[in-house]
Design an enzyme around this catalytic site. Structure first.
Site, PDB file in Angstrom:
ATOM      1  CG  ASP A 113      31.042  28.159  32.380  1.00 58.64           C
ATOM      2  OD1 ASP A 113      31.050  28.557  31.150  1.00 58.64           O
ATOM      3  OD2 ASP A 113      30.998  29.601  33.331  1.00 58.64           O
TER       4      ASP A 113
ATOM      5  CB  CYS B 206      44.693   7.018  33.452  1.00 62.54           C
ATOM      6  SG  CYS B 206      45.068   7.541  32.566  1.00 62.54           S
TER       7      CYS B 206
ATOM      8  CE1 TYR C  58      38.798  23.281  39.032  1.00 61.84           C
ATOM      9  CE2 TYR C  58      40.188  22.080  41.004  1.00 61.84           C
ATOM     10  CZ  TYR C  58      40.104  23.302  39.764  1.00 61.84           C
ATOM     11  OH  TYR C  58      40.960  24.331  39.038  1.00 61.84           O
TER      12      TYR C  58
ATOM     13  CG  HIS D 140      43.167  29.460  32.754  1.00 63.48           C
ATOM     14  ND1 HIS D 140      42.485  30.610  33.295  1.00 63.48           N
ATOM     15  CD2 HIS D 140      43.901  29.508  31.416  1.00 63.48           C
ATOM     16  CE1 HIS D 140      43.669  31.781  32.754  1.00 63.48           C
ATOM     17  NE2 HIS D 140      43.859  31.223  32.568  1.00 63.48           N
TER      18      HIS D 140
ATOM     19  NE  ARG E 102      33.655  26.346  41.622  1.00 64.01           N
ATOM     20  CZ  ARG E 102      33.258  26.235  43.300  1.00 64.01           C
ATOM     21  NH1 ARG E 102      34.684  25.707  44.347  1.00 64.01           N
ATOM     22  NH2 ARG E 102      32.120  26.298  43.748  1.00 64.01           N
TER      23      ARG E 102
ATOM     24  CB  ALA F 176      28.880  40.978  30.242  1.00 66.29           C
TER      25      ALA F 176
ATOM     26  CB  CYS G  66      46.326  10.927  32.841  1.00 68.12           C
ATOM     27  SG  CYS G  66      47.616   9.236  33.933  1.00 68.12           S
TER      28      CYS G  66
END
Ligand code: APR
Length: 259
Positions: free
Chosen positions: A116, A165, A78, A131, A81, A248, A139
Site C-alpha cells: 500500500d 504492455c 489485486y 515487495h 486490494r 503500532a 510487463c
C-alpha cells in the site's frame, strides 16, 4: 540466537513499561514495517485471524505459477486490494514515521513489506518497497525492454480487461510474489550493515528474507539495539532485544526521542 547478556529482560513487555528510545545525531535507524502498521487503517493483514491467506490460497494469487495458471484470478485479487486501498488513510503510526524522517532525514532507512502507499501518504518521502507497490504494474515478460514498472490504478476484474504492455504481453502486478526475489536487496543489506537501531513494526516474522533482517543486524552490528513493535510477539521474537507489545498506533508516536 543472541548471546544471553544482550537480551533484555524487557522482551515481551507492555510498551508503557519502557522509556522512549533515544536517537542521537549520528544514529542510523533502520525500520522494517509489515502489514500490522496498516491494520488500523483498514487494510487486512495476511496471517492474523480473517487475514488474506485464510481467505485466499497464496500459491493461486501470489506466485508465478498462480499467474501462469489463472491470470484472471490473480488480477481479481489485486483489483480488490487496489479498490480497498484507495479508500484507506494513513494512521498515526505512519504519520509518526513521516515525522521521524523530517527530524533525522536520510539517517532513517524505512523499508516496508507493504504494497500500500500509506507511508507516502503519511509523509514519508524515502520508502523502500521491498515487495513492490500495489499501484504499479509491469510487463509479465521479464526480458521486455519497454515494460518497465509504471503507475497503474486500474482494476482488471476479467481476463479480457487485463492491460497489455507495448510489446503485446500482459501487464502483471509489480509485486514480489512467493518464489521471487524482493526488490532493492543490495541497498537494504548496506543499510542493515550500517544501522545502530533496528525496529520492526507489525510483521509476523514468518516471511524471509525480511524475517532474517534482525539476525543480520545482530551478526553485523552487535552493538545495535533491536526492537519489535506489535500486539503480540512475532515468530522471530527471540532475536530482538525488546518486544514492545501494543498496537503500532499506540506505540510509535512516543517511541523515539531525537536528541
Ligand atoms: N499494530 C502493529 N502490529 C499489528 C497490528 C497493529 N495494530 N495488528 C496486527 N499486527 C501484527 C500481527 O500481530 C502480526 O504479527 O501484524 C502482523 C502481521 O503479520 P502478517 O499478516 O504475517 O504480515 P507480514 O509479516 O507483513 O507479512 C509478510 O508475507 O504474504 C506475504 O508479501 C506478504 O508482505 C507480506 C509478507
Amino acid at each position: 540466537m543472541k548471546v544471553e547478556t544482550k537480551r533484555n529482560p524487557a522482551r515481551g513487555a507492555n510498551y508503557t513499561e519502557l522509556a522512549p528510545v533515544e536517537i542521537s545525531a549520528s544514529s542510523r535507524v533502520f525500520i522494517l514495517t509489515g502489514a500490522g502498521i496498516s491494520a488500523e487503517s483498514g487494510i487486512a493483514t495476511f496471517r492474523d485471524k480473517n487475514g488474506l491467506w485464510e481467505m485466499h490460497a497464496v500459491e493461486d494469487v501470489a506466485s508465478p505459477q498462480g499467474w501462469r495458471k489463472d491470470a484472471e484470478l490473480v488480477w481479481k485479487f489485486y483489483s480488490e486490494r487496489r479498490a480497498q486501498a484507495e479508500t484507506c488513510k494513513p494512521n498515526v503510526a505512519h504519520i509518526a514515521l513521516g515525522e521521524l524522517e523530517k527530524k533525522i532525514g536520510d539517517k532513517l532507512f524505512l523499508c516496508t513489506q507493504n504494497v500500500d502507499g500509506l507511508h507516502e501518504l503519511g509523509g514519508s518521502k524515502r520508502v523502500v518497497h521491498m515487495h513492490g507497490e500495489l499501484f504499479k504494474s509491469r510487463c509479465e515478460d521479464a526480458k521486455c525492454k519497454v515494460g518497465i514498472s509504471r503507475e497503474d490504478h486500474a482494476l482488471y476484474p476479467t481476463l479480457a480487461s487485463i492491460a497489455k504492455c507495448e510489446c503485446g504481453s500482459r501487464l502483471r502486478p509489480d509485486i514480489c510474489w512467493f518464489g521471487e526475489i524482493p526488490f532493492f536487496m543490495d541497498r537494504i543489506s548496506d543499510a542493515l550493515d550500517a544501522c545502530d537501531l533496528f525496529v520492526t513494526v507489525g510483521s509476523s516474522g514468518a516471511v524471509y528474507p525480511a524475517a532474517g533482517f534482525v539476525r543480520h543486524v545482530n551478526a553485523k552490528r552487535p552493538r545495535a539495539k533491536s526492537i519489535y513493535v506489535g500486539p503480540e510477539e512475532p515468530d522471530n521474537a527471540d532475536e530482538f532485544d525488546e518486544c514492545r507489545l501494543g498496537k503500532a498506533s499506540a506505540v510509535l508516536p512516543g517511541l523515539f526521542r531525537v536528541l
